[in-house]
Design an enzyme around this catalytic site. Structure first.
Site, PDB file in Angstrom:
ATOM      1  N   VAL A  64      21.499  35.170  17.805  1.00  0.00           N
ATOM      2  CA  VAL A  64      22.489  35.051  18.886  1.00  0.00           C
ATOM      3  C   VAL A  64      22.458  33.655  19.508  1.00  0.00           C
ATOM      4  O   VAL A  64      23.392  33.280  20.214  1.00  0.00           O
ATOM      5  CB  VAL A  64      22.282  36.111  19.995  1.00  0.00           C
ATOM      6  CG1 VAL A  64      22.569  37.509  19.491  1.00  0.00           C
ATOM      7  CG2 VAL A  64      20.893  36.028  20.615  1.00  0.00           C
ATOM      8  N   TYR A 166      10.935  34.569  30.869  1.00  0.00           N
ATOM      9  CA  TYR A 166      11.643  35.839  30.643  1.00  0.00           C
ATOM     10  C   TYR A 166      12.227  36.384  31.954  1.00  0.00           C
ATOM     11  O   TYR A 166      13.387  36.824  31.997  1.00  0.00           O
ATOM     12  CB  TYR A 166      10.645  36.826  30.035  1.00  0.00           C
ATOM     13  CG  TYR A 166      11.179  38.185  29.694  1.00  0.00           C
ATOM     14  CD1 TYR A 166      12.048  38.377  28.618  1.00  0.00           C
ATOM     15  CD2 TYR A 166      10.763  39.313  30.418  1.00  0.00           C
ATOM     16  CE1 TYR A 166      12.506  39.647  28.294  1.00  0.00           C
ATOM     17  CE2 TYR A 166      11.216  40.571  30.088  1.00  0.00           C
ATOM     18  CZ  TYR A 166      12.088  40.738  29.025  1.00  0.00           C
ATOM     19  OH  TYR A 166      12.533  41.997  28.697  1.00  0.00           O
ATOM     20  N   LYS A 170      16.099  37.089  32.664  1.00  0.00           N
ATOM     21  CA  LYS A 170      16.540  38.462  32.923  1.00  0.00           C
ATOM     22  C   LYS A 170      17.146  38.635  34.317  1.00  0.00           C
ATOM     23  O   LYS A 170      17.950  39.551  34.530  1.00  0.00           O
ATOM     24  CB  LYS A 170      15.380  39.441  32.716  1.00  0.00           C
ATOM     25  CG  LYS A 170      15.022  39.675  31.237  1.00  0.00           C
ATOM     26  CD  LYS A 170      16.211  40.146  30.414  1.00  0.00           C
ATOM     27  CE  LYS A 170      15.815  40.826  29.113  1.00  0.00           C
ATOM     28  NZ  LYS A 170      16.990  41.061  28.233  1.00  0.00           N
TER      29      LYS A 170
HETATM   30  N1  LIG Z   1      10.732  47.393  25.437  1.00  0.00           N
HETATM   31  C1  LIG Z   1      10.704  47.208  26.748  1.00  0.00           C
HETATM   32  O1  LIG Z   1       9.810  47.719  27.463  1.00  0.00           O
HETATM   33  C2  LIG Z   1      11.753  46.371  27.431  1.00  0.00           C
HETATM   34  C3  LIG Z   1      11.698  46.284  28.830  1.00  0.00           C
HETATM   35  C4  LIG Z   1      12.668  45.544  29.488  1.00  0.00           C
HETATM   36  C5  LIG Z   1      13.678  44.910  28.769  1.00  0.00           C
HETATM   37  N2  LIG Z   1      13.680  45.009  27.408  1.00  0.00           N
HETATM   38  C6  LIG Z   1      14.752  44.303  26.698  1.00  0.00           C
HETATM   39  O2  LIG Z   1      15.414  45.193  25.829  1.00  0.00           O
HETATM   40  C7  LIG Z   1      15.980  44.445  24.749  1.00  0.00           C
HETATM   41  C8  LIG Z   1      15.592  45.081  23.428  1.00  0.00           C
HETATM   42  O3  LIG Z   1      14.187  44.993  23.254  1.00  0.00           O
HETATM   43  P1  LIG Z   1      13.338  46.050  22.380  1.00  0.00           P
HETATM   44  O4  LIG Z   1      12.210  46.498  23.247  1.00  0.00           O
HETATM   45  O5  LIG Z   1      14.225  47.047  21.752  1.00  0.00           O
HETATM   46  O6  LIG Z   1      12.721  45.048  21.291  1.00  0.00           O
HETATM   47  P2  LIG Z   1      12.660  45.145  19.679  1.00  0.00           P
HETATM   48  O7  LIG Z   1      11.852  43.977  19.270  1.00  0.00           O
HETATM   49  O8  LIG Z   1      12.225  46.502  19.257  1.00  0.00           O
HETATM   50  O9  LIG Z   1      14.180  44.963  19.263  1.00  0.00           O
HETATM   51  C9  LIG Z   1      14.882  43.776  19.546  1.00  0.00           C
HETATM   52  C10 LIG Z   1      15.712  43.368  18.336  1.00  0.00           C
HETATM   53  O10 LIG Z   1      16.384  42.152  18.689  1.00  0.00           O
HETATM   54  C11 LIG Z   1      16.299  41.276  17.591  1.00  0.00           C
HETATM   55  N3  LIG Z   1      16.384  39.888  18.046  1.00  0.00           N
HETATM   56  C12 LIG Z   1      15.461  39.178  18.731  1.00  0.00           C
HETATM   57  N4  LIG Z   1      15.879  37.931  18.927  1.00  0.00           N
HETATM   58  C13 LIG Z   1      17.109  37.845  18.352  1.00  0.00           C
HETATM   59  C14 LIG Z   1      18.068  36.811  18.213  1.00  0.00           C
HETATM   60  N5  LIG Z   1      17.815  35.585  18.664  1.00  0.00           N
HETATM   61  N6  LIG Z   1      19.227  37.081  17.584  1.00  0.00           N
HETATM   62  C15 LIG Z   1      19.500  38.316  17.087  1.00  0.00           C
HETATM   63  N7  LIG Z   1      18.606  39.341  17.165  1.00  0.00           N
HETATM   64  C16 LIG Z   1      17.434  39.095  17.800  1.00  0.00           C
HETATM   65  C17 LIG Z   1      14.959  41.547  16.945  1.00  0.00           C
HETATM   66  O11 LIG Z   1      14.920  41.115  15.577  1.00  0.00           O
HETATM   67  C18 LIG Z   1      14.845  43.063  17.105  1.00  0.00           C
HETATM   68  O12 LIG Z   1      15.314  43.758  15.972  1.00  0.00           O
HETATM   69  C19 LIG Z   1      15.489  43.004  24.927  1.00  0.00           C
HETATM   70  O13 LIG Z   1      16.483  42.238  25.578  1.00  0.00           O
HETATM   71  C20 LIG Z   1      14.279  43.176  25.815  1.00  0.00           C
HETATM   72  O14 LIG Z   1      13.983  42.005  26.530  1.00  0.00           O
HETATM   73  C21 LIG Z   1      12.766  45.733  26.723  1.00  0.00           C
END
Ligand SMILES: NC(=O)c1ccc[n+]([C@@H]2O[C@H](COP(=O)([O-])OP(=O)(O)OC[C@H]3O[C@@H](n4cnc5c(N)ncnc54)[C@H](O)[C@@H]3O)[C@@H](O)[C@H]2O)c1
Length: 273
Positions: A64, A166, A170
């Site tokens: 992205v 981060y 966020k």
């Molecule tokens: N897991 C948590 O506790 C949590 C908490 C708060 C926020 N988030 C947010 O939720 C979202 C999803 O996270 P998740 O926990 O499912 O993580 P995850 O790693 O399981 O999935 C994220 C996906 O995004 C893809 N990705 C990462 N960078 C990318 C890029 N530059 N371009 C395209 N794809 C990219 C990765 O390859 C991965 O498949 C993120 O924005 C994360 O910051 C997660």
């Protein structure tokens, strides 16, 4: 009848974790999905999962953060499915350090993925949305409610030691959400954010599993030390981390027709944290 029948959803980072669960949830409600991920294998698997649920899926592989990504992503939705109804800015990862050890590269990479990329995707979607709205009005058709859901984090809302990059990204996306809710109300687009607490994905596994991910050549440690994770879970009123499906259900609430008069809001999906 699904609640998202006939709608076209763009979901970044939907090869794994929460994004993938959102894709499956939306597909089960009838949406067509443009899947994106950095990694081709998981993206193709997610597309197969969407098709197995009866949905249509197209895949745009790539980061992205690539300068031409937003145009490719949005134009795929228009060319393959005829428009854009829902955008979920979800792609991202963490690259932590205390401020004195955080490099400029680390700072910029995380701001790029969590803040600049959603900005570019939404900017690229604006002409598509405004033209569709103009056409509907010119033909006397009702303008449907479109939805933007930006993924934020309690780390942004509350701060989190080791995550200055981060948390800034966020919380930045919350500002973008509130501004676009004001700019896009005239198009009947609702713009909201969902801030997750601790959701079980590869980003939050107990580090006893020695987790790391590779993002554009950088090997990045992810996960939470097992004892820290256990203590964090004790501090969550519901007593546990959420699942990716529970996280996706929070996103779905703001994509569903029932949320058509909710805009500019941040929904915490954090077990009461
Ligand atoms: N897991 C948590 O506790 C949590 C908490 C708060 C926020 N988030 C947010 O939720 C979202 C999803 O996270 P998740 O926990 O499912 O993580 P995850 O790693 O399981 O999935 C994220 C996906 O995004 C893809 N990705 C990462 N960078 C990318 C890029 N530059 N371009 C395209 N794809 C990219 C990765 O390859 C991965 O498949 C993120 O924005 C994360 O910051 C997660």
């Amino acid at each position: 009848m699904g609640k998202l029948d006939g709608q076209v959803a763009l979901i970044s980072g939907s090869g794994r974790g929460i994004g993938r669960a959102v894709a499956e949830k939306f597909a089960s409600e009838g949406a067509s999905i443009v899947i994106n991920d950095l990694d081709e294998g998981p993206a193709l698997e997610a597309a197969e999962a969407v098709r197995a649920l009866g949905g249509r899926a197209e895949v745009v592989v790539g980061s992205v953060t690539d300068p031409d990504f937003a145009e490719r992503f949005v134009s795929t939705a228009v060319e393959k499915f005829g428009g854009v109804d829902i955008i979920v800015n979800n792609a991202g990862y963490t690259w932590d350090n205390v401020i004195q050890k955080m490099t400029d590269e680390q700072w910029q990479a995380i701001i790029d993925v969590h803040l600049t990329a959603p900005f570019r995707i939404l900017r690229a979607a604006q002409p598509v949305i405004s033209q569709a709205v103009k056409a509907a009005r010119a033909e006397g058709r009702e303008v449907p409610t479109r939805k933007v859901i930006n993924i934020s984090s309690v780390a942004g809302l509350d701060g989190n030691a080791g995550q200055v990059n981060y948390s800034a990204g966020k919380l930045g996306v919350v500002g973008m959400t509130k501004t676009l809710a004001k700019e896009w109300g005239r198009y009947n687009v609702t713009v909201n954010a969902v801030a997750f607490g601790v959701i079980s994905t590869r980003l939050t596994v107990a580090t006893d599993d020695a987790a790391s991910i590779t993002v554009q050549g950088n090997e990045i440690k992810v996960g939470i030390r097992a004892d820290v994770l256990a203590a964090a879970e004790q501090g969550i009123p519901l007593g546990r981390a959420g699942s990716a499906q529970e996280a996706a259900n929070g996103v779905y609430l703001l994509a569903s027709p029932e949320s058509s008069y909710i805009t500019g809001q941040v929904l915490r999906v954090d077990g009461g944290l």
